[in-house]
Structure formats: C-alpha cells, structure tokens
Design an enzyme around this catalytic site. Structure first.
Site, PDB file in Angstrom:
ATOM      1  N   LYS A 100     -78.803  93.879   5.290  1.00 29.04           N
ATOM      2  CA  LYS A 100     -78.796  92.621   4.202  1.00 29.04           C
ATOM      3  C   LYS A 100     -78.029  91.972   3.460  1.00 29.04           C
ATOM      4  CE  LYS A 100     -81.340  93.965  -0.508  1.00 29.04           C
ATOM      5  NZ  LYS A 100     -81.940  94.388  -1.555  1.00 29.04           N
TER       6      LYS A 100
ATOM      7  N   VAL B  91     -82.058  89.504   4.846  1.00 28.20           N
ATOM      8  CA  VAL B  91     -82.607  89.910   5.832  1.00 28.20           C
ATOM      9  C   VAL B  91     -82.708  89.779   6.707  1.00 28.20           C
ATOM     10  CG1 VAL B  91     -83.590  91.657   6.160  1.00 28.20           C
ATOM     11  CG2 VAL B  91     -83.906  91.674   3.565  1.00 28.20           C
TER      12      VAL B  91
ATOM     13  N   ASP C 166     -87.086  99.168   1.377  1.00 28.88           N
ATOM     14  CA  ASP C 166     -86.393  97.987   0.293  1.00 28.88           C
ATOM     15  C   ASP C 166     -85.347  99.624  -1.105  1.00 28.88           C
ATOM     16  OD1 ASP C 166     -85.397  96.278  -1.119  1.00 28.88           O
ATOM     17  OD2 ASP C 166     -87.347  95.053  -1.145  1.00 28.88           O
TER      18      ASP C 166
ATOM     19  N   MET D  74     -81.986  88.977  -4.059  1.00 25.48           N
ATOM     20  CA  MET D  74     -80.095  89.590  -4.011  1.00 25.48           C
ATOM     21  C   MET D  74     -79.725  88.339  -2.986  1.00 25.48           C
ATOM     22  SD  MET D  74     -78.941  93.310  -4.080  1.00 25.48           S
ATOM     23  CE  MET D  74     -79.792  93.594  -6.138  1.00 25.48           C
TER      24      MET D  74
ATOM     25  N   ASP E  48     -89.574 100.157  -6.832  1.00 26.72           N
ATOM     26  CA  ASP E  48     -90.391  98.723  -6.635  1.00 26.72           C
ATOM     27  C   ASP E  48     -91.378  99.360  -5.661  1.00 26.72           C
ATOM     28  OD1 ASP E  48     -90.810  96.289  -6.854  1.00 26.72           O
ATOM     29  OD2 ASP E  48     -89.886  95.563  -5.184  1.00 26.72           O
TER      30      ASP E  48
ATOM     31  N   LEU F  42     -85.189  87.629   8.824  1.00 26.08           N
ATOM     32  CA  LEU F  42     -86.275  87.329   8.125  1.00 26.08           C
ATOM     33  C   LEU F  42     -86.797  87.525   7.163  1.00 26.08           C
ATOM     34  CD1 LEU F  42     -86.162  91.118  10.094  1.00 26.08           C
ATOM     35  CD2 LEU F  42     -86.820  89.134  11.055  1.00 26.08           C
ATOM     36  N   GLY F  43     -86.164  87.580   6.559  1.00 31.49           N
ATOM     37  CA  GLY F  43     -86.863  86.643   4.689  1.00 31.49           C
ATOM     38  C   GLY F  43     -85.464  87.237   3.934  1.00 31.49           C
TER      39      GLY F  43
ATOM     40  N   GLU G 238     -82.113 100.294   9.029  1.00 26.70           N
ATOM     41  CA  GLU G 238     -83.450 100.814   9.934  1.00 26.70           C
ATOM     42  C   GLU G 238     -84.486  99.709   9.712  1.00 26.70           C
ATOM     43  OE1 GLU G 238     -86.713 104.420  10.777  1.00 26.70           O
ATOM     44  OE2 GLU G 238     -85.295 104.348   9.264  1.00 26.70           O
TER      45      GLU G 238
END
Length: 865
Positions: A181, A166, A293, A163, A275, A158-159, A230
């Site tokens: 993650k 995901v 996040d 770090m 963040d 997804l991304g 989730e």
C-alpha cells in the site's frame, strides 16, 4: 461514453450520465473537473479543469490547511478495484476530496455534510457505480508505480483509494507475493499526515492473528511511503455475495464468527477498525476469514492528539500520544452503508461497539443480499441508520432463524449501550447459535476424528516415506566408512568423501528450497537479501578464505569434483524420492484441508481446530501438521499441545533446523527493528518540525515518541543492540571492534597465514604424508618409549625449524615488512578466533575471544620451549 482528464490524460468512463453539470475529481491526478453533459446525445461532453479562486487573507476559514486535509479521509471504501473510482455526483465534491470549508463542516450538527458524497447501495451483482465514473480498463493509471520499491518488485496495481494505491508485489528476500500500500503523493507532502500514517501502519503491524491480515513492513523510498501486508489468496465476502447472492444462515454466521474473533483480538490491543464491511473481510483458499484494511484504525489517544495538533506541539502531549493515530474530532470515517450512527457524528470518540454495529450490518447483507438501509445519497443513508428501525432479517428472508435475527438486531441497535458490550459477547452469542463453545477442550465428533486419523495414516503410509530416513543414514554411513578406509590408501579419495558428506545435504536443501519454497530456505534467502553490502562482502570473504584453505591444502579440485557429484546426487534424490512422496501424500493433505474448511464453517475456533489436529494425528504428528499449517505454526503447537501424549514424549521432526532458524531470526529481526526505529524517528521528526518545533527539540521528541512506540511491541524477541552505551567513547569503540571488523580482520589473518604456509611448502599433503611415514619408521625402529618420544620431538623440531627459516609471504605491491607480520601459523590461530567471535552475541565472551586472539598472535615473538 468516455472522457479524458485535460491535466493527466487519464481516460474515464461515464455510465449513461444524465444531462447536467458535474464537478468530479480526477481519480489519478486529483484535479477538479467540470463536465457538462448536453441534452443532445450526439454532442460529446465537455471537460475542463476547475481553477480554484485565490482566497483572501481576511478569510482564513476558507483556506484548506494541511491539518484540515488530513481530517477528510475516505468516507467510502479505503481501496476499490481498478474498475471502480471514487463516487461523484452532480454538483457535489468527491468523497475523497477535502471540503471547501473545513471549519464549518467540523462544527456542523452532523459533522460530515461536506465530506460525504451522494452514494448508492452496494450492488450484490457487482455492477458499476450508479454515479457514473470509472477508470478505463484499457488505459494504464497515471502516476502508477513500477519497478522496485524498498525490497519489493511491483507487479501490478490492484486498486486505488483515497489514501493511496495497492499493488501486487513480490518480496524479493522471501520470494513471496505480498500487497504493498503506497500513500498518495499529495498526502506524502504533508509531514504531519505521514507521521500519522507511519504510526498507524506500525501499530497495525503488531496484530498477529489467524483472522487478521498481517502487515509485514513499513518504509519509504523515493519519497513513496508504503507498507507491505499479507496477500490473501481468495476473495472477499462482497465477491461471494456477488456470485451466490444471500448465503445460508449457518454459512454466513461461520464467516462472521471468524471475523468477530479477529476483531476481538484487535480490540484487546486497543484498536478499533471503523470500516468493517464485506469488502474488508477476505476468505483465503483454506476457508479462513481475515479482517483486512486496517489503514484507518484508531488507537487510544486519537482525540487528544488531534487537539494537540491543532494547538501546537508540546513535550508532554507529544510523548503521551506516541502510539495514537490522529483522527480529528467531528469527522466521519467509514462506509455509510455499514457505519454506526455515533461514528457518523464523530469517528474520534467511537469504541469497539462501532465495529459490532458494522459487523451486524455485514451479517445482514450476507443473510438478505442487501444492506440494512439504502438511499440516493450518503446523508440519506446515514440519516436512516440514525433514525429508522432495521427490518428484521427473518422478515426479509424466511429461512433466517428468529434467534439469529434477534442476535443481529442487538448488534445493530441505534444506541451503543443497547448493543453487546464487547466483541466477546458477540462471539458467545454466535457460537451459541452454531452450538459450539470456545475456551474449552475440543471434543470432536466420531466421524471427524476418524476422518483425520485416516488422513494422517495415509500421509505416512507411502513406503518411500518410511525408507527415506534409512536411505539417508545408509548414505552417510557408507561415506564415513569409505573415508576411514581411503585415509590409509588414497587420502585424496578420503577428502572427496568428506566433501560429499558436507555438500550433498547443502545441495539438497537448495534444490528442495527452490522447488518447494521451504521455510528454512526462505529464511536463509531473507538473511542473504537483508544483509546489505557488508553482509555480502562478509560472505564473499568467507568463500575466499575457504578457497584459499582448500588451495593451500591441495584439495581444491577434489572438492570441486565432489561438489558437482553432490549436486547430481541431490537432484536425483529429489526427483526420485521427494517428488514421489509429495505426489503420494497430496490426496491426504487435500482431504484434511477439506475437513478443516468444514469445521471452520461450523464455528470451530482456529486454536481448537489446530489442537484437534495435533492430538489426533498420532505420535509422528509434526510432519503432517507442518504440511497443513507451516513450520512456525508447528513450533507453536508443539510448545502448547504436542510435547507429550498420554504421558509419552512425542518425537520431533527435523529438529536440526531450529537452532539454524533461531540464529537467522535473531539477526533478521534485530536489523528489521533497528530499521523501523530509524524510520519511525525520521517520520516523527518531520511531522514535529512541520508544526514549528525547533529542529533539535523535534529530534529529541521524535526519539522519545519512537521509544514509546517500540516499547509497546509485545512480540519483540530480539534485543536491538545497535545503540551502544551513552558514553562518548562507546560508539567509536563499538565500530572499531564490531563483528564486521573482527570477521574481515580474522579472515584476512587466516588467509594470509595459510598462503604463507603454502608458499613455503609447510602444509602440502605430499610432504605431510612423507613426514608421517618417516615418523612411523623411526617409531618402529625405537625399542623403548623414550626412543618414540625422541623421534616425535625430532620430527616436530624439524618442522618448526623449517617454519622459522621460511621466507615471508610474497604479495605483489605489498612491502615485505608488512607481510612478515602475518608470516607464521600463529596468525592463522588468531584469525580463526576472531572469525568465531564475530558470530557471538555476549560481550563478555567476545572480549575473551579477542584477548585470546591477541595473545595467540603475539606468541610468534615470545620464546617458547
């Protein structure tokens, strides 16, 4: 214009780059690149790897140590979409890369000149980053994981961020989609950072709230450290701004108020997000805003642990900081456009008021369509946040009310002490703007109460729903009557009716669970998939014993036929009753969900909203509530608001599920906590050993830190009893008489005893029926009670005599001397007691059952009258 990384062959795109030299970092393999763009448009850019010069031993300040690398987390979004890579600019390192001289950057006046890359303001239209690089959409990401990872089937990426990455994944045990993650491989090689990652994930997993994205699990597999969370079915506030532009003030405040409630809960647990931005506030399909996040949250003690890591580990400091997430002093973390001024100077020292500032900047963007400040570089943006006044939003957009503008300006005050003291004050201010008040019983408007009552009435109105319970009672009543009748004429049919009574509801649960993913089916599936090989062997043994019992009694084929008929009956019931009822109720559920969305946007607190549903859905409220919020939410609502209405007890819906779910939860949770404890201890031990702590001392300190972490888990409902007493003999004894040993031993005794009885024709139904008929005749012929008693004694004596004269059990390749030990029915009784004891928790009760089993087994050799 496209380029390719010489190291990993990852394709990237450049968005109209200007002539010059660029030194970005490959977003996949993390190698530094030197890109030269010529003045001649016809000449393709040249791309070469940048080789780092070897550092002299006399220049320690130029060496990037692991501890220094850990300090430099993302200065921008933790994760971006697959189309967006970390921003780079001419002559500057990427935001995700460590500075060339961490010692210098840590002591600089701002503390972040070397860690932040030039940046551009977020685009409401969602356009490409103006700095020019993104991952090519048509190319798979280098290093992208596939297959399974720790019980999760990875579906797609997804991304990717500083770090890690995901992934969209399916949790096999619960058959649900989640987000996973995974830490970057270069970070994973740093044991100290891995320990911090694990602690932060574990700390964030304790946040269970309506407005916080739930973290489910942490783990490591194939050197991939990950946590699952989730998956929010919806979009972010950033996506909403890109689609709609600036939002209506009341709608914007409704979203921000929900986020503030989630953040207030996190702050109460001692966590600061650091963040907050539109990308990290997600709206699900029900209109609920969730804070996402929490990968760079800060818990108390972060600065102390940073100092401890730099000075070397000691027993006292390590234990005291067991719950802290390392954030080194003097390092900036967050996103420049939404970052508080004090956070830009030192992230380790910020408190909850930094989140208030970031939330205010997010509200500003929702109201105006742009962030408070923009600039060509991150340093420029941060400088404006620290020195320039914020233009009031009512001066940018005229329809923004003045009182809302004043609330926002107080949220984004330059000095932390000039802002609201905590998030609770922000919530009260925003609720005052919307005209709602939390913490008091909700008094709905007449139209809202009427709409809900009508939806609940429509939910229960279908005739098939009212007849459902009566049909089930009639089904079991007819089968019970048939069993009693056939028991006298056709015992085989009576056994078939009993099989239908047992297997039809089980088949229905399985069919509905697969089709509708019901809660109890998901929990049963979770128990099966988390039981491991031992649990599966246990289930296989139980099934085998059941088959042996049915075979020994001559009922096997009867029950197989009953099972097939039960599956057909359950399938027909689901197709005719369940599906029809689901279609009939869908409009009322959709109407209710739309009402809930409206109330959420109006600022109604989630607890107050759910209490409203509980109170106004009528006496039979539980099924309606469960359809809206789920089984677990219904149990919570029942304990808080739903037991009594106007002095009258309210009925429960399908309460038979609750002991089953509690039993499953006890086992699943105990295993999960034990696995987490082992994982936390292992990661802490690795981190301590990396700092030079002696291995034995590292193991001791890791256990100590893990105990401190687990002690802070407030939601633990199951005692982890994996560790026996500290006495040397306790662990071997626990393994010798553990539940698995008792279950398998008892099942083996039960099966062998029944097979022995079957081989010697002691429990065949034809012979039992003949013996019973003989006993009846003898009893009828006897004129006195003494004669009846004598006839019964003779029948029992005859059967016992046959049992004593029976041959030992015959099993191929097994000596008769061994099978003779279980060739009696006392072994079946002892086996049954051991099987039952394997499901019990109390040590005292288990001890009683085990002693009773030993006594029953030994009774075969004790002379009895």
């Amino acid at each position: 214009m496209s380029i390719v990384c010489p190291n990993c062959q990852q394709a990237m795109k450049m968005n109209q780059p200007k002539p010059g030299r660029y030194t970005p970092q490959c977003p996949k393999c993390s190698h530094r690149l030197l890109i030269v763009v010529s003045d001649d448009p016809s000449v393709a850019p040249s791309v070469v790897l940048v080789k780092e010069k070897p550092k002299a031993a006399a220049e320690p300040a130029q060496t990037v140590a692991p501890a220094a690398r850990r300090q430099n987390l993302d200065a921008t979004a933790e994760f971006s979409s697959p189309q967006a890579a970390p921003a780079v600019s001419k002559g500057e390192p990427a935001a995700t890369q460590a500075p060339r001289n961490p010692a210098t950057s840590a002591s600089s006046s701002k503390g972040l000149a070397a860690t932040l890359a030039p940046t551009a303001p977020p685009s409401p239209q969602g356009g490409d980053d103006t700095t020019g690089f993104k991952v090519a959409e048509e190319q798979p990401a280098a290093g992208q994981l596939s297959g399974s990872l720790g019980g999760y089937q990875l579906l797609k990426q997804l991304g990717r961020g500083g770090m890690g990455a995901v992934y969209l994944a399916k949790q096999v045990s619960l058959d649900r989609n989640v987000a996973v993650k995974v830490m970057r491989s270069d970070w994973a090689r740093d044991p100290i950072f891995v320990a911090r990652f694990t602690r932060e994930a574990y700390a964030a997993a304790q946040l269970v709230h309506h407005h916080v994205v739930q973290i489910y699990d942490i783990g490591v597999e194939r050197q991939n450290n990950y946590f699952s969370m989730e998956l929010v079915d919806g979009k972010s506030l950033s996506d909403l701004i890109a689609q709609q532009g600036k939002l209506d003030p009341q709608v914007a405040v409704g979203f921000i108020l929900q986020a503030a409630r989630g953040l207030a809960f996190a702050h109460q647990q001692g966590m600061v997000h650091r963040d907050i931005k539109p990308d990290n506030l997600l709206i699900n399909s029900h209109g609920i805003v969730k804070v996402a996040d929490l990968g760079i949250v800060k818990v108390p003690g972060a600065a102390k642990e940073g100092e401890a890591a730099s000075q070397g580990a000691s027993a006292g400091s390590l234990t005291a900081s067991a719950s802290s997430a390392v954030t080194m002093a003097g390092v900036a973390m967050g996103t420049p456009h939404f970052m508080a001024p004090e956070q830009a100077r030192d992230s380790a020292s910020v408190d909850a008021r930094a989140d208030i500032y970031s939330l205010g900047c997010t509200l500003y963007m929702l109201l105006t369509g742009r962030p408070p400040f923009a600039g060509k570089t991150a340093i420029e943006v941060i400088t404006k946040h620290a020195s320039e006044p914020v233009i009031p939003p009512d001066a940018v957009v005229k329809r923004v009310p003045k009182d809302l503008s004043d609330i926002l300006l107080k949220m984004v005050a330059k000095q932390a002490e000039d802002r609201y003291a905590n998030m609770a004050e922000v919530i009260r201010a925003l609720e005052g703007f919307l005209g709602v008040e939390s913490g008091k019983p909700f008094s709905p408007r007449e139209e809202h109460a009427t709409a809900l009552e009508e939806a609940a009435a429509a939910f229960y109105a279908p005739a098939v729903g009212r007849l459902r319970g009566k049909a089930v009672l009639a089904f079991f009543g007819v089968l019970l009557l048939a069993t009693l009748v056939f028991a006298w004429f056709r015992p085989s049919l009576a056994i078939g009716c009993l099989g239908l009574m047992v297997m039809t509801p089980l088949a229905h649960l399985a069919i509905v669970g697969i089709a509708q993913k019901t809660f109890i089916f998901a929990k049963t599936r979770q128990l099966v998939f988390t039981s491991g090989i031992g649990g599966w062997l246990k289930g296989a043994m139980a099934a085998l014993v059941l088959l042996v019992v049915l075979y020994a009694l001559g009922w096997l084929w009867i029950w197989i036929g009953a099972g097939l008929l039960a599956a057909l009956l359950a399938l027909g019931y689901y197709a005719v009753v369940d599906r029809s009822l689901e279609r009939a109720r869908r409009p009322s559920i959709e109407k209710s969900e739309q009402l809930l969305k409206t109330l959420r946007l109006n600022g109604l607190e989630e607890d107050a909203l759910r209490q409203f549903i509980c109170k106004y859905a009528g006496q039979q409220w539980e099924e309606f509530y469960e359809a809206l919020f789920g089984y677990e939410a219904k149990l919570s609502a029942r304990s808080r608001w739903g037991l009594v209405d106007r002095g009258t007890a309210r009925p429960k819906f399908a309460a038979w599920r609750e002991p089953v779910v509690r039993w499953i939860d006890a086992r699943v949770t105990a295993k999960k906590l034990a696995r987490e404890r082992r994982h936390l201890a292992a990661m802490e031990e690795m981190g301590l050993r990396a700092t030079g702590v002696d291995p034995a001392e590292a193991k001791r300190l890791a256990e100590e830190k893990t105990k401190v972490l687990i002690a802070k888990v407030k939601s633990t409902r199951v005692k982890v009893s994996e560790e026996p007493s500290g006495k040397p003999w306790a662990r071997p004894l626990a393994r010798l008489v553990g539940p698995e040993v008792r279950f398998f031993g008892g099942a083996a005794l039960l099966a062998c005893s029944l097979l022995w009885a079957h081989q010697n024709h002691l429990i065949r139904s034809e012979e039992i029926k003949s013996a019973v008929e003989s006993a009846k005749q003898q009893a009828e012929q006897a004129q006195l009670d003494e004669g009846k008693v004598q006839a019964t004694k003779e029948l029992a004596g005859s059967w016992l005599a046959r049992a004593r004269e029976a041959k030992p059990l015959e099993i191929p390749l097994v000596p008769t001397a061994i099978t003779a030990l279980v060739s009696h029915l006392w072994a079946a009784g002892a086996g049954l007691l051991l099987v039952v004891s394997s499901f019990l928790e109390s040590r005292r009760v288990v001890a009683v059952f085990v002693l009773a089993a030993i006594g029953v087994f030994a009774a075969n050799w004790i002379p009895l009258p």
